[in-house]
Design a protein around this motif. Structure first.
Motif, PDB file in Angstrom:
ATOM      1  N   LEU B 106       3.578  43.259 -36.047  1.00 34.09           N
ATOM      2  CA  LEU B 106       3.503  42.831 -37.444  1.00 34.09           C
ATOM      3  C   LEU B 106       2.369  43.552 -38.163  1.00 34.09           C
ATOM      4  O   LEU B 106       2.530  44.050 -39.268  1.00 34.09           O
ATOM      5  CB  LEU B 106       3.253  41.327 -37.521  1.00 34.09           C
ATOM      6  N   CYS B 110       2.998  45.982 -41.667  1.00 35.06           N
ATOM      7  CA  CYS B 110       2.464  45.831 -43.018  1.00 35.06           C
ATOM      8  C   CYS B 110       1.137  45.089 -42.975  1.00 35.06           C
ATOM      9  O   CYS B 110       0.809  44.462 -41.979  1.00 35.06           O
ATOM     10  CB  CYS B 110       3.457  45.114 -43.934  1.00 35.06           C
ATOM     11  N   LEU B 112      -1.299  42.270 -43.460  1.00 34.10           N
ATOM     12  CA  LEU B 112      -1.202  40.825 -43.639  1.00 34.10           C
ATOM     13  C   LEU B 112      -2.547  40.209 -43.319  1.00 34.10           C
ATOM     14  O   LEU B 112      -3.259  40.697 -42.435  1.00 34.10           O
ATOM     15  CB  LEU B 112      -0.153  40.254 -42.683  1.00 34.10           C
ATOM     16  N   LYS B 115      -4.738  34.988 -41.093  1.00 34.47           N
ATOM     17  CA  LYS B 115      -4.181  33.637 -41.026  1.00 34.47           C
ATOM     18  C   LYS B 115      -2.653  33.688 -41.010  1.00 34.47           C
ATOM     19  O   LYS B 115      -2.005  33.006 -40.223  1.00 34.47           O
ATOM     20  CB  LYS B 115      -4.702  32.830 -42.222  1.00 34.47           C
ATOM     21  N   THR B 116      -2.082  34.534 -41.881  1.00 32.99           N
ATOM     22  CA  THR B 116      -0.623  34.657 -41.929  1.00 32.99           C
ATOM     23  C   THR B 116      -0.085  35.182 -40.608  1.00 32.99           C
ATOM     24  O   THR B 116       0.924  34.689 -40.091  1.00 32.99           O
ATOM     25  CB  THR B 116      -0.214  35.604 -43.065  1.00 32.99           C
ATOM     26  N   ASP B 119      -0.164  32.402 -38.150  1.00 34.38           N
ATOM     27  CA  ASP B 119       0.883  31.418 -38.423  1.00 34.38           C
ATOM     28  C   ASP B 119       2.241  31.925 -37.973  1.00 34.38           C
ATOM     29  O   ASP B 119       3.038  31.185 -37.393  1.00 34.38           O
ATOM     30  CB  ASP B 119       0.936  31.092 -39.922  1.00 34.38           C
ATOM     31  N   LEU B 120       2.488  33.223 -38.244  1.00 37.79           N
ATOM     32  CA  LEU B 120       3.776  33.787 -37.855  1.00 37.79           C
ATOM     33  C   LEU B 120       3.923  33.759 -36.338  1.00 37.79           C
ATOM     34  O   LEU B 120       4.969  33.372 -35.807  1.00 37.79           O
ATOM     35  CB  LEU B 120       3.904  35.220 -38.371  1.00 37.79           C
ATOM     36  N   CYS B 122       2.427  31.753 -34.235  1.00 39.28           N
ATOM     37  CA  CYS B 122       2.593  30.375 -33.772  1.00 39.28           C
ATOM     38  C   CYS B 122       4.017  29.911 -33.999  1.00 39.28           C
ATOM     39  O   CYS B 122       4.608  29.231 -33.159  1.00 39.28           O
ATOM     40  CB  CYS B 122       1.662  29.431 -34.529  1.00 39.28           C
ATOM     41  N   TYR B 123       4.568  30.281 -35.159  1.00 45.71           N
ATOM     42  CA  TYR B 123       5.932  29.863 -35.483  1.00 45.71           C
ATOM     43  C   TYR B 123       6.918  30.439 -34.477  1.00 45.71           C
ATOM     44  O   TYR B 123       7.769  29.719 -33.934  1.00 45.71           O
ATOM     45  CB  TYR B 123       6.259  30.302 -36.906  1.00 45.71           C
ATOM     46  N   LYS B 124       6.797  31.744 -34.191  1.00 45.08           N
ATOM     47  CA  LYS B 124       7.735  32.366 -33.249  1.00 45.08           C
ATOM     48  C   LYS B 124       7.590  31.735 -31.862  1.00 45.08           C
ATOM     49  O   LYS B 124       8.573  31.506 -31.171  1.00 45.08           O
ATOM     50  CB  LYS B 124       7.478  33.874 -33.135  1.00 45.08           C
ATOM     51  N   SER B 131       4.490  26.579 -28.096  1.00 42.46           N
ATOM     52  CA  SER B 131       3.321  26.369 -28.942  1.00 42.46           C
ATOM     53  C   SER B 131       2.211  25.800 -28.092  1.00 42.46           C
ATOM     54  O   SER B 131       2.456  25.035 -27.163  1.00 42.46           O
ATOM     55  CB  SER B 131       3.647  25.456 -30.108  1.00 42.46           C
ATOM     56  N   ASP B 135      -3.108  31.599 -26.889  1.00 41.81           N
ATOM     57  CA  ASP B 135      -4.239  32.386 -26.399  1.00 41.81           C
ATOM     58  C   ASP B 135      -4.176  32.653 -24.906  1.00 41.81           C
ATOM     59  O   ASP B 135      -5.164  33.012 -24.290  1.00 41.81           O
ATOM     60  CB  ASP B 135      -5.552  31.687 -26.761  1.00 41.81           C
TER      61      ASP B 135
END
Ligand SMILES: Nc1ncnc2c1ncn2[C@@H]1O[C@H](COP(=O)(O)OP(=O)(O)OP(=O)(O)O)[C@@H](O)[C@H]1O
Ligand SMILES: [Mg+2]
Lengths: 376, 253
Positions: B106, B110, B112, B115-116, B119-120, B122-124, B131, B135
């Motif tokens: 990621l 691009c 980013l 934090k984003t 978050d991405l 963690c979401y995946k 989850s 780490d």
């Protein structure tokens, strides 16, 4: 595709008593502008989502919502599932999947930052530990040699021959090149100085003695540290990362006898031979410079032979098996102690080369001290 | 409208060893397409051809009608960006944590904010039920968890086409079921096309809408079609045997 630019993504929090609503609008795209958030996120899950003005979106949107839901206190006991009303169907499906497994508590590894004192303490302990590990490893090597002497150590003879070839014949080109150049350099530097005294011929003594006593064996050991020590560490380290060493153990092989012993033996056997070879090639390098400055090769050779006593000549060769053992032990030890990742293998290789070169130089100084005391 | 992926007369070989010859099939948009066959028949090899890691000995592969195999390597970037791949051995980068494994591609694609990215990631990871393991390093998690982390990494860039090589081997029945839900969710939620190599008969029947069977005996494709129909009505006995787990297949009408 619309030609109009994407409207920027926005998120608006509204709290009205118990009800919390989150209004999402715009195009949520990774490559697009950053999200502008209005209002502060309450410490409760939204009860309602407004998505009328929501455009296209990629994973940044569910990631944003999930990140908020994850900051909330873990639900205790049976709780109704987090409401996802108002979200488009596709998002709701994905978020339900993401929320289906609760966050694994206690699973976080300890990432507390360390204080200065703790860092120093840890460094001291780890130095002490690696010292102990070295002693332990040398002890194991001796035990393994004992088993070998009684014919009880098991390793594959074919592996041993391959290792012998790798740290013998295959090292010849690089050893030749380096020794020849070292002989050449010694002769150049020496002949310039000796020419002042008209003692040109003594360049043969200079090159002969320094090659045979020090340079031949030390340069060979340094070459072998970089070449073979590193290879040992990388090979054993990556075997460790792939659980191959565990596989050996479960078949009843002692990994030490199987992997470390043949490597130590091979290098201990090959180092003296390589050293003698390096000495001769170095003297030939000196001879070339001698010939260029007018000393006939035959004369150069007789002078060299006359200057070398058997004691001097044997000193370098005597040291070489010790250097060989030091290099093999450094390489194998770092390989066996490597971690389980590819980066760890890289680190192990680096440490192996550093340890090998350091121990060769330290050993050489020790030998120099002993020889001086013994007046050799 | 051209099919999402078209395979034409594909012959795959390692040197002189022909693994499969004359494969012909199409994968439509939003298909869940299964590649099946016995162990060692060339499923992973086919996947490697589809994603351009190996060149065909003969034939071509087209994406949306554009010839992928004829495109020079330097110009394949736009194709690669649409692929998400999970390898049979997961192939996680062992020196990065799970979250970094996902955020690294990621970061490179691009700019980013951290934090984003986090978050991405963690979401995946929560999509695959991991989850809380952000780490951890790959060496600190189990084999099945590595598989799932590999799937999360394959989804990192929201790919248009997801290639999964035996995603459910090594998973317990519940995780395997969840994985099926995830695959359906990705298809419905993101409109991804999904190509899976799998032996898991239960999941083949519940999620796949199209499948190709690679036949070891003839070294070519044995059957093509919906797995449930193939099980009962295929005219290739090897396919019926495979889909019935070796039980004597019911005689096809
Ligand atoms: N790098 C290689 N070089 C030569 N032959 C190979 C190579 N990789 C695979 N093969 C051969 O190609 C054939 C197909 O291998 P492949 O890995 O595609 O099997 P598979 O169908 O994925 O099997 P599995 O279900 O066990 O993963 C095998 O016979 C194998 O021996
Ligand atoms: Mg395979």
């Amino acid at each position: 595709m619309t030609s109009s630019p994407h409207p920027p993504p926005t998120a608006v929090w509204q709290q009205d008593g118990e009800a919390v609503s989150l209004t999402l609008a715009g195009d949520w795209l990774r490559a697009g502008p950053a999200v502008s958030v209005t209002g502060t996120a309450p410490d409760r899950a939204p009860t309602r989502y407004q998505t009328d003005a929501l455009g296209t979106h990629d994973s940044t949107l569910p990631a944003f919502i999930l990140a908020h839901l994850r900051t909330l206190k873990a639900p205790t006991g049976d709780q109704p599932p987090t409401p996802l009303d108002g979200l488009p169907d596709n998002l709701r499906g994905l978020l339900q999947l993401a929320l289906a497994v609760p966050e694994d508590g206690g699973a976080h590894p300890d990432t507390r930052p360390l204080s200065r004192l703790e860092t120093i303490g840890n460094a001291t302990l780890s130095t002490w530990q690696s010292g102990l590990a070295l002693v332990d490893f040398i002890g194991q090597a001796v035990l393994s040699l004992g088993r070998f002497a009684r014919g009880r150590a098991r390793f594959r003879t074919s592996d041993f021959w391959v290792t012998l070839q790798q740290c013998g014949v295959e090292a010849l080109p690089i050893v030749s090149l380096i020794s020849f150049l070292i002989g050449l350099i010694l002769a150049f530097v020496g002949s310039v100085q000796l020419a002042h005294f008209g003692a040109d011929l003594y360049v043969a003594d200079l090159v002969g003695i320094s090659m045979v006593r020090e340079m031949g064996v030390v340069m060979t050991a340094i070459i072998m540290s970089g070449r073979t020590g590193a290879a040992f560490a990388a090979h054993i380290g990556s075997m460790k990362a792939n659980e191959e060493i565990d596989a050996l153990r479960t078949f009843g092989f002692d990994p030490f006898d199987f992997l470390v012993l043949p490597r130590i033996l091979a290098l201990v056997l090959m180092m003296p031979i390589l050293t003698v070879y390096a000495d001769i090639v170095g003297i030939l390098g000196g001879m070339l410079v001698g010939a260029a400055s007018g000393i006939p090769p035959v004369l150069y050779w007789t002078e060299t032979v006359a200057s070398l006593h058997i004691t001097t000549a044997s000193l370098g060769v005597l040291k070489s098996p010790f250097f060989g053992a030091a290099i093999a032990i450094s390489g194998c030890m770092q390989g066996m102690r490597a971690g389980n990742s590819s980066a760890a293998v890289g680190e192990a290789t680096t440490r192996a080369v550093v340890t090998a070169i350091t121990s060769v130089i330290v050993l050489d100084s020790a030998f120099a001290a002993v020889f001086t005391l013994l007046d050799i | 409208m051209a099919a999402k992926i078209t395979v034409q007369d594909l012959t795959m070989a390692y040197g002189d060893l022909v693994v499969m010859h004359d494969l012909n099939f199409e994968i439509q948009d939003k298909d869940i397409f299964v590649i099946m066959g016995g162990s060692g028949c060339g499923k992973s090899t086919l996947l490697r051809h589809l994603i351009g890691l190996r060149e065909p000995a003969k034939g071509s592969i087209l994406y949306d009608g554009k010839d992928f195999t004829a495109t020079p390597l330097a110009e394949r970037g736009p194709f690669f960006q649409r692929f998400g791949v999970m390898y049979q051995s997961a192939a996680l980068w062992s020196s990065l944590t799970l979250a970094e494994n996902i955020s690294m591609p990621l970061e490179e694609s691009c700019k980013l904010p951290p934090k984003t990215l986090r978050d991405l990631a963690c979401y995946k990871l929560s999509l695959v039920g991991l989850s809380g393991y952000e780490d951890f390093y790959p060496s600190q998690i189990s084999g099945g968890m590595k598989k799932r982390a590999g799937i999360a990494r394959a989804m990192a860039l929201d790919p248009d086409i997801l290639f999964l090589d035996e995603p459910s081997s090594g998973l317990d029945p519940l995780s395997s079921r969840r994985l099926d839900d995830l695959i359906l969710g990705l298809r419905d939620g993101q409109g991804s096309t999904i190509v899976i190599v799998t032996h898991e008969l239960a999941s083949i029947f519940s999620i796949a809408n199209n499948a190709v069977f690679l036949d070891t005996a003839t070294h070519t494709q044995g059957a093509l079609g919906n797995p449930s129909e193939l099980r009962d009505h295929s005219d290739n006995p090897a396919v019926r045997l495979f889909l019935n787990r070796g039980d004597t297949p019911p005689s096809s009408p």
